[in-house]
Design a protein around this motif. Structure first.
Motif, PDB file in Angstrom:
ATOM      1  N   LEU A 170       2.569 -31.978 -14.483  1.00  0.00           N
ATOM      2  CA  LEU A 170       2.809 -30.543 -14.585  1.00  0.00           C
ATOM      3  C   LEU A 170       4.159 -30.314 -15.259  1.00  0.00           C
ATOM      4  CD1 LEU A 170       2.027 -27.601 -13.869  1.00  0.00           C
ATOM      5  CD2 LEU A 170       3.244 -27.928 -11.696  1.00  0.00           C
ATOM      6  N   LYS A 171       4.163 -29.450 -16.266  1.00  0.00           N
ATOM      7  CA  LYS A 171       5.395 -29.110 -16.968  1.00  0.00           C
ATOM      8  C   LYS A 171       5.652 -27.614 -16.841  1.00  0.00           C
ATOM      9  CE  LYS A 171       5.959 -32.723 -20.482  1.00  0.00           C
ATOM     10  NZ  LYS A 171       7.372 -32.986 -20.178  1.00  0.00           N
ATOM     11  N   LEU A 172       6.846 -27.254 -16.398  1.00  0.00           N
ATOM     12  CA  LEU A 172       7.272 -25.867 -16.289  1.00  0.00           C
ATOM     13  C   LEU A 172       8.730 -25.760 -16.710  1.00  0.00           C
ATOM     14  CD1 LEU A 172       5.776 -24.909 -12.782  1.00  0.00           C
ATOM     15  CD2 LEU A 172       4.813 -24.321 -15.017  1.00  0.00           C
ATOM     16  N   THR A 173       9.120 -24.583 -17.175  1.00  0.00           N
ATOM     17  CA  THR A 173      10.531 -24.324 -17.445  1.00  0.00           C
ATOM     18  C   THR A 173      11.160 -23.455 -16.365  1.00  0.00           C
ATOM     19  OG1 THR A 173       9.839 -22.499 -18.873  1.00  0.00           O
ATOM     20  CG2 THR A 173      10.360 -24.602 -19.935  1.00  0.00           C
ATOM     21  N   LEU A 174      10.331 -22.847 -15.529  1.00  0.00           N
ATOM     22  CA  LEU A 174      10.806 -22.018 -14.420  1.00  0.00           C
ATOM     23  C   LEU A 174       9.753 -22.050 -13.329  1.00  0.00           C
ATOM     24  CD1 LEU A 174      12.477 -18.561 -14.660  1.00  0.00           C
ATOM     25  CD2 LEU A 174      10.481 -18.827 -13.196  1.00  0.00           C
ATOM     26  N   VAL A 175      10.179 -22.100 -12.063  1.00  0.00           N
ATOM     27  CA  VAL A 175       9.237 -22.145 -10.950  1.00  0.00           C
ATOM     28  C   VAL A 175       9.735 -21.256  -9.823  1.00  0.00           C
ATOM     29  CG1 VAL A 175      10.299 -24.149  -9.814  1.00  0.00           C
ATOM     30  CG2 VAL A 175       7.858 -23.675  -9.469  1.00  0.00           C
ATOM     31  N   SER A 176       8.786 -20.633  -9.113  1.00  0.00           N
ATOM     32  CA  SER A 176       9.116 -19.826  -7.937  1.00  0.00           C
ATOM     33  C   SER A 176       8.172 -20.216  -6.809  1.00  0.00           C
ATOM     34  CB  SER A 176       8.974 -18.333  -8.240  1.00  0.00           C
ATOM     35  OG  SER A 176       9.253 -17.563  -7.080  1.00  0.00           O
ATOM     36  N   VAL A 177       8.756 -20.607  -5.672  1.00  0.00           N
ATOM     37  CA  VAL A 177       7.986 -21.023  -4.498  1.00  0.00           C
ATOM     38  C   VAL A 177       8.209 -20.012  -3.378  1.00  0.00           C
ATOM     39  CG1 VAL A 177       7.615 -22.832  -2.790  1.00  0.00           C
ATOM     40  CG2 VAL A 177       8.215 -23.457  -5.137  1.00  0.00           C
ATOM     41  N   GLY A 178       7.134 -19.294  -2.990  1.00  0.00           N
ATOM     42  CA  GLY A 178       7.217 -18.441  -1.811  1.00  0.00           C
ATOM     43  C   GLY A 178       6.907 -19.239  -0.558  1.00  0.00           C
ATOM     44  N   SER A 179       5.952 -20.139  -0.698  1.00  0.00           N
ATOM     45  CA  SER A 179       5.568 -21.090   0.337  1.00  0.00           C
ATOM     46  C   SER A 179       4.674 -22.120  -0.343  1.00  0.00           C
ATOM     47  CB  SER A 179       4.815 -20.398   1.485  1.00  0.00           C
ATOM     48  OG  SER A 179       3.566 -19.914   1.026  1.00  0.00           O
ATOM     49  N   ARG A 180       4.206 -23.094   0.408  1.00  0.00           N
ATOM     50  CA  ARG A 180       3.284 -24.083  -0.163  1.00  0.00           C
ATOM     51  C   ARG A 180       2.006 -23.417  -0.662  1.00  0.00           C
ATOM     52  NH1 ARG A 180       2.732 -29.722   0.694  1.00  0.00           N
ATOM     53  NH2 ARG A 180       4.435 -29.622   2.203  1.00  0.00           N
ATOM     54  N   GLU A 181       1.681 -22.252  -0.107  1.00  0.00           N
ATOM     55  CA  GLU A 181       0.451 -21.562  -0.454  1.00  0.00           C
ATOM     56  C   GLU A 181       0.638 -20.484  -1.512  1.00  0.00           C
ATOM     57  OE1 GLU A 181      -1.990 -22.922   0.905  1.00  0.00           O
ATOM     58  OE2 GLU A 181      -1.024 -23.994   2.534  1.00  0.00           O
ATOM     59  N   ALA A 182       1.847 -20.254  -1.985  1.00  0.00           N
ATOM     60  CA  ALA A 182       2.106 -19.202  -2.969  1.00  0.00           C
ATOM     61  C   ALA A 182       3.182 -19.672  -3.932  1.00  0.00           C
ATOM     62  CB  ALA A 182       2.542 -17.917  -2.270  1.00  0.00           C
ATOM     63  N   MET A 183       2.761 -20.126  -5.128  1.00  0.00           N
ATOM     64  CA  MET A 183       3.688 -20.673  -6.116  1.00  0.00           C
ATOM     65  C   MET A 183       3.284 -20.210  -7.511  1.00  0.00           C
ATOM     66  SD  MET A 183       4.173 -24.601  -4.731  1.00  0.00           S
ATOM     67  CE  MET A 183       2.416 -24.904  -4.495  1.00  0.00           C
ATOM     68  N   TRP A 184       4.272 -19.802  -8.287  1.00  0.00           N
ATOM     69  CA  TRP A 184       4.060 -19.379  -9.661  1.00  0.00           C
ATOM     70  C   TRP A 184       5.085 -20.072 -10.556  1.00  0.00           C
ATOM     71  CZ3 TRP A 184       0.455 -15.686 -11.534  1.00  0.00           C
ATOM     72  CH2 TRP A 184      -0.346 -15.108 -10.535  1.00  0.00           C
ATOM     73  N   GLY A 185       4.776 -20.148 -11.843  1.00  0.00           N
ATOM     74  CA  GLY A 185       5.691 -20.793 -12.765  1.00  0.00           C
ATOM     75  C   GLY A 185       5.527 -20.297 -14.184  1.00  0.00           C
TER      76      GLY A 185
END
Length: 531
Positions: free
Chosen positions: A280-295
């Motif tokens: 997985l490649k991302l330049t930005l990531v946001s983790v709300g919890s293990r069940e809610a993640m966006w990038g």
């Protein structure tokens, strides 16, 4: 999440300006020598090697193609960096808007999101001060958790670097909402107590889970008992959630998951549409919890929107309403139940609203009640593995309120449940009121109903009779209801005797119904029920 957007735009503007000036000087010199002007010089092509995260986004001079994910709605303008959390069940969000201050320098200003407002731009400028009243007017990063904690990083000092003035390193602060002030966090390195850490990024998952990145390095730290402990020396961006789940991005955009037990990092992979497993490649990531993640993965002039599909347990591209891959979001943040906000490169803000987060209190096991005859002794057997966790953590299904989640967007989150946001509640109320209009009351009809009720009461009173209870007299109507009684005849015993005497007494004939005289409201309801 580390703040990169300002770097993109500044670098793009400076690079373009330098290119124009160089070309102008070259033309002037050649004209002075009588030579023809050269053809325009094209910008240098990007290096084929994988670049660090800050240079992976296309220049701001060319607008990125935009395709917003399905279910997202516009929510104002202004963000170049954004974070989403929750407090007491309500959605909280903060953003940084970069502008030019009075000295001509770029400055990051904080804005707060007003949950529940119906204004076109629900963002309010925040005037930040520390505990001593000093104004904090330049922020590089801000992060909000799903249990109400907000942390931010400010620029610290001007330094000459590479022949120009720039800001490097800042202090980390935590927001005191009660006193509207920012409290500086400690900056001590546990391994090097004499070192004062300067930060450029921060991520807060909960009150006991704060991470930060050190300026001018790739060091990532975690705050433990008021002291920072280094967790990585190759981390460009970091994000942590309410449940402690943490993801980091290295300088070549690979994503890693932090293992709290081994204090090590495991690389994250995904399976593409062809069934091939890839890093997985991302330049930005946001983790709300293990069940809610966006990038976000920005490369080659586009900015892809990614999320972790909990139904498939796999990272994938977000889709638009017509099934195409979403793109154009360059900054985003999400909370523990999947509410996410994102900003385009032109600063338009979009929101995918799943509401706020309510923390579910852990189930407390009740001790057994000892028998009086037989004394009870506590068991000496050790609890089975996993039993304490099952007693403390209660698995709850997310309640999404008025907005239906997209398939795979949000799964059950341990210890939390969703609560409709203020905007969801107001919209639902307005919609309901629009569909079902309350009829206006007619004053004349209201007076007529009162008159009819009074006539019915008078008709009942006309059939009143007196019943003797002991030495007291009680006046009752034709249904046995007490109209007038002396004080001694008011008790339960007296009422029972009245009821018995009325039952034995011959009932008077009911008066003829007068035309246009209606029964009282209570009698109408009973009559309708009997029918």
């Amino acid at each position: 999440m580390k703040k990169y957007t300002r770097w993109y735009k500044t670098m793009a503007k400076e690079s373009l300006l330098s290119l124009v000036l160089m070309q102008a000087f070259a033309c002037a010199n050649m004209f002075a020598q009588g030579a023809p002007a050269p053809a325009p010089v094209a910008p240098p092509a990007p290096a084929p090697a994988v670049a660090p995260a800050p240079v992976a986004v296309a220049a701001a001079t060319t607008k990125m193609p935009v395709a917003i994910p399905v279910g997202w709605e516009e929510e104002g303008q202004g963000a170049e960096h954004i974070t989403v959390g929750s407090k007491a069940g309500d959605v909280i969000a903060w953003m940084i808007k970069v502008g030019t201050n009075a000295q001509g320098q770029q400055s990051g200003v904080l804005y707060r999101y007003l949950d529940g407002t119906m204004e076109p731009n629900p963002w309010l400028k925040h005037f930040a001060k520390d505990v001593n009243g000093n104004v904090l007017d330049d922020f590089t990063d801000v992060s909000a958790s799903s249990d109400g904690v907000v942390c931010a990083v400010t620029s610290y000092e001007d330094v000459f670097k590479d022949g120009k003035l720039s800001k490097t390193g800042g202090d980390a602060y935590q927001y005191d909402d009660v006193n509207n002030q920012w409290i500086k966090l400690p900056a001590i390195d546990r391994d090097n107590p004499n070192k004062v850490i300067k930060f450029d990024g921060v991520s807060v998952g909960s009150k006991a889970n704060v991470w930060a990145t050190e300026a001018d390095t790739n060091n990532a730290y975690q705050l433990v008992d008021g002291v920072w402990e280094i967790r990585s020396t190759a981390c460009g961006d970091i994000s942590t959630g309410l449940d402690g789940y943490t993801l980091g991005i290295n300088p070549v955009n690979n994503v890693y998951e932090y293992n709290a037990q081994t204090k090590d990092w495991d690389q994250v992979f995904f399976t593409n549409s062809l069934g091939v497993k890839q890093p997985l490649k991302l330049t930005l990531v946001s983790v709300g919890s293990r069940e809610a993640m966006w990038g976000v993965y920005s490369h080659d002039g586009i900015s892809e929107t990614w999320f972790c599909n909990q139904d498939k347990k796999n990272w994938e591209r977000a889709k638009t309403a017509d099934g195409k891959d979403a793109q154009g979001i360059v900054a985003l943040g999400c909370n523990a139940v999947g509410t996410v906000m994102g900003a385009e490169d032109n600063d338009d803000i979009w929101m995918y609203d799943h509401g706020g987060v309510e923390i579910v209190p852990p189930a407390v096991p009740q001790p057994p009640v000892p028998q009086i005859s037989v004394p009870q002794t506590p068991p000496t057997e050790a609890p089975a593995p996993g039993a304490p966790a099952q007693a403390v953590v209660q698995q709850m299904k997310v309640q999404l309120g008025a907005t239906k989640a997209a398939p795979g967007a949000v799964a059950a989150v341990p210890g939390v449940k969703g609560k409709p946001s203020g905007k969801q509640t107001k919209r639902a109320t307005a919609k309901a009121e629009g569909k079902v209009a309350k009829p206006k009351k007619d004053p004349q009809a209201k007076q007529q109903a009162k008159a009819q009720q009074k006539q019915a009461q008078q008709a009942n009173a006309a059939q009143a009779k007196t019943v003797v209870v002991g030495t007291e007299k009680v006046k009752v109507d034709n249904k046995g209801k007490v109209i007038k009684a002396t004080p001694k005849a008011v008790g339960k015993k007296a009422k029972a005797e009245v009821k018995a005497k009325v039952a034995k007494a011959p009932k008077a004939a009911a008066p003829a119904k007068a035309a246009g005289v209606a029964k009282p409201a209570g009698q109408q309801k009973k009559a309708a029920t009997a029918k």
